[in-house]
Write an enzyme that holds these catalytic residues in place. Structure first.
Site, mmCIF file in Angstrom:
data_model
loop_
_atom_site.group_PDB
_atom_site.id
_atom_site.type_symbol
_atom_site.label_atom_id
_atom_site.label_comp_id
_atom_site.label_asym_id
_atom_site.label_seq_id
_atom_site.Cartn_x
_atom_site.Cartn_y
_atom_site.Cartn_z
ATOM 1 C CB SER A 109 31.396 46.175 24.350
ATOM 2 O OG SER A 109 32.762 46.348 24.660
ATOM 3 C CB CYS A 110 32.855 44.956 29.509
ATOM 4 S SG CYS A 110 34.181 45.576 28.467
#
Length: 260
Positions: A109-110
């Protein structure tokens, strides 16, 4: 309860040794699988609200589309184990999706989905062309008003918020999610769907300022990013490289502005 929360039973423990059973809202966190043109692209842990905004904002942040008009259709398919977002992109965007999927080495999710080397991870950001007219009092006004615009966080105490604020500090639009990246993607997507620009305003996030959020802000041509917690060194460097103004550690009595 809202779409993003569910009731849960707890035992409340008190300092005096007593206690009682209580029910309170808990934030929902579910896997959300995102497919573009029938190709599985990423699975994100997110709050299942404003999913269409999320799909568009995520596609913009991943540099898969130039604008919301490139998203032709979004189908939401709830499943017991999570949700599937099936997104149909314009034909000219298909090659970009295939290229990223072909080279994917991680799912996170980065902001690193489909990145194969360090050079790609730190690709140059577009120069921020928008300008914010917000002054100090406007930033403090928005910060003071944000809590009242976070209904899901008031229920659960467990989600982040991303807000579009006017040049005068009015909170115009807010999106919430368990993930700070997701909340910002939802805000960017909601703005793109409605055709709303920054118009001299700024973004206010209830999180630390990581480099991924700087990249999302730059790709959305956000002129000023204000965060509740501190920035990392890479976030500061990336913001300087593209002309994005940063204000961090936003508190009711003081904030830190990064010199431009």
């Amino acid at each position: 309860m809202s779409e993003g929360s569910v009731p849960h039973l707890f035992d409340r423990l008190r300092a005096d040794g007593g206690g009682e059973a209580v029910t309170r809202a808990v934030a929902v966190e579910r896997p959300i699988a995102i497919e573009f043109n029938g190709i599985g692209y990423a699975v994100m842990m997110a709050t299942p609200a404003d999913r269409e905004d999320f799909a568009i904002g995520f596609a913009l942040s991943e540099r898969l589309i130039p604008g919301a008009a490139s998203v032709l259709e979004i189908d939401v398919h709830p499943r017991p184990e999570g949700d599937i977002l099936r997104v149909t992109l314009a034909r000219e965007c298909a090659d970009g999706v295939l290229d990223r999927v072909r080279h994917r080495v991680s799912e996170s999710s980065c902001g690193l989905c489909g990145i194969e080397n360090l050079e790609q991870a730190l690709r140059p950001l577009p120069a921020v062309t928008a300008r914010s007219r917000a002054d100090g009092p406007a930033l403090f006004r928005a910060l003071g008003d944000l809590r009242a615009r976070q209904p899901l966080n008031r229920e659960t105490g467990a989600v982040h918020a991303a807000a579009l604020c006017s040049a005068a500090g009015e909170v115009l639009l807010v999106r919430e999610d368990v993930g700070r990246h997701n909340a910002f993607d939802k805000l960017i997507g909601a703005m793109a769907r409605a055709g709303i620009g920054w118009d001299g305003g700024f973004a206010l996030l209830s999180s630390r300022c990581s480099y991924e959020l700087v990249e999302k802000a730059a790709l959305a041509d956000c002129p000023l990013l204000v965060t509740i917690s501190a920035a990392t060194d890479l976030a500061i460097a990336r913001a300087a490289s593209c002309g994005l103004r940063l204000v961090m550690l936003a508190r009711s009595d003081a904030m830190l502005a990064i010199p431009s």
